[in-house]
Enzyme design. Structure first.
Site, PDB file in Angstrom:
ATOM      1  N   HIS A 182      57.821  70.343  57.232  1.00 37.97           N
ATOM      2  CA  HIS A 182      58.161  71.763  57.294  1.00 37.97           C
ATOM      3  C   HIS A 182      58.799  72.207  55.979  1.00 37.97           C
ATOM      4  O   HIS A 182      59.372  71.417  55.235  1.00 37.97           O
ATOM      5  CB  HIS A 182      59.115  72.047  58.466  1.00 37.97           C
ATOM      6  CG  HIS A 182      60.431  71.351  58.338  1.00 37.97           C
ATOM      7  ND1 HIS A 182      61.435  71.814  57.507  1.00 37.97           N
ATOM      8  CD2 HIS A 182      60.899  70.229  58.911  1.00 37.97           C
ATOM      9  CE1 HIS A 182      62.468  70.992  57.592  1.00 37.97           C
ATOM     10  NE2 HIS A 182      62.176  70.022  58.435  1.00 37.97           N
ATOM     11  N   GLU A 216      61.546  65.675  64.975  1.00 34.08           N
ATOM     12  CA  GLU A 216      62.397  64.943  64.035  1.00 34.08           C
ATOM     13  C   GLU A 216      63.287  63.965  64.805  1.00 34.08           C
ATOM     14  O   GLU A 216      63.577  64.167  65.988  1.00 34.08           O
ATOM     15  CB  GLU A 216      63.249  65.914  63.212  1.00 34.08           C
ATOM     16  CG  GLU A 216      64.143  65.247  62.169  1.00 34.08           C
ATOM     17  CD  GLU A 216      63.407  64.450  61.107  1.00 34.08           C
ATOM     18  OE1 GLU A 216      62.721  63.456  61.455  1.00 34.08           O
ATOM     19  OE2 GLU A 216      63.547  64.797  59.918  1.00 34.08           O
TER      20      GLU A 216
END
Length: 186
Positions: A11, A86
């Site tokens: 990201h 994550e």
């Protein structure tokens, strides 16, 4: 085990990345730089033949925001999978990295993720990432996170895939993995 061809995106920069905060399972929006990072990734991928590729994304907001910008003109369908989230950092979620203990080692900031109290740890992360890879049925573009990306790339291309840590940790670039080799598209 051979894995399918992959393009892996981290990201774009978030507000918390810019503040040097641990995010883990929490989220913060992309900065203007993060939006530019994602647009750059889209430009890199626009020059690639992605016929037959699947598009997968972490369900966390920063990854979805990146996928919308980077893949919006490329992908017909973008699927989410929790296994691309994550690594969880438990009690350290939202804390400034500079206030946390820094372990000894070649990459101490990455090692912080493994020592976070009530965090997930690298072993659990690797188990879920391997399960995702084993379920892939063909080539794919993945939008994920810094540590998750590193674990994915290490599984596929070996330890050498994570030796040269860049300052941006993959934000704004694309990793291409094919036949056990990694190429940084920057």
């Amino acid at each position: 085990m051979p894995f399918p061809e992959l393009y892996i995106l981290r990201h774009g920069q978030t507000e918390w990345n810019a503040e040097n905060r641990m995010q883990g399972a929490l989220n913060s929006p992309l900065t203007a730089k993060g939006e530019a990072d994602a647009a750059r990734q889209g430009n890199i991928l626009a020059g690639r033949d992605l016929t037959g590729f699947q598009f997968w994304c972490s369900p966390q907001g920063r990854a979805i925001q990146t996928a919308a910008i980077a893949l919006g003109r490329i992908a017909h369908d973008i699927h989410t999978d929790d296994r691309l989230r994550e690594i969880k950092v438990g009690d350290w979620s939202g804390l400034l990295r500079d206030t946390l203990p820094l372990p000894d080692g070649p990459d101490p900031y990455a090692l912080q993720y493994d020592m976070a109290p009530n965090g997930e740890g690298f072993q659990a992360l690797e188990i879920r990432v391997r399960a995702f890879l084993n379920d892939l049925t063909g080539p794919a573009v993945l939008v994920t996170h810094g540590i998750t990306s590193r674990v994915l790339r290490r599984i596929i291309a070996g330890d050498a895939a994570t030796v040269d840590v860049t300052a941006h940790g993959g934000q704004g670039c694309v990793y291409h993995l094919k036949n056990g080799r990694q190429t940084l598209l920057d």
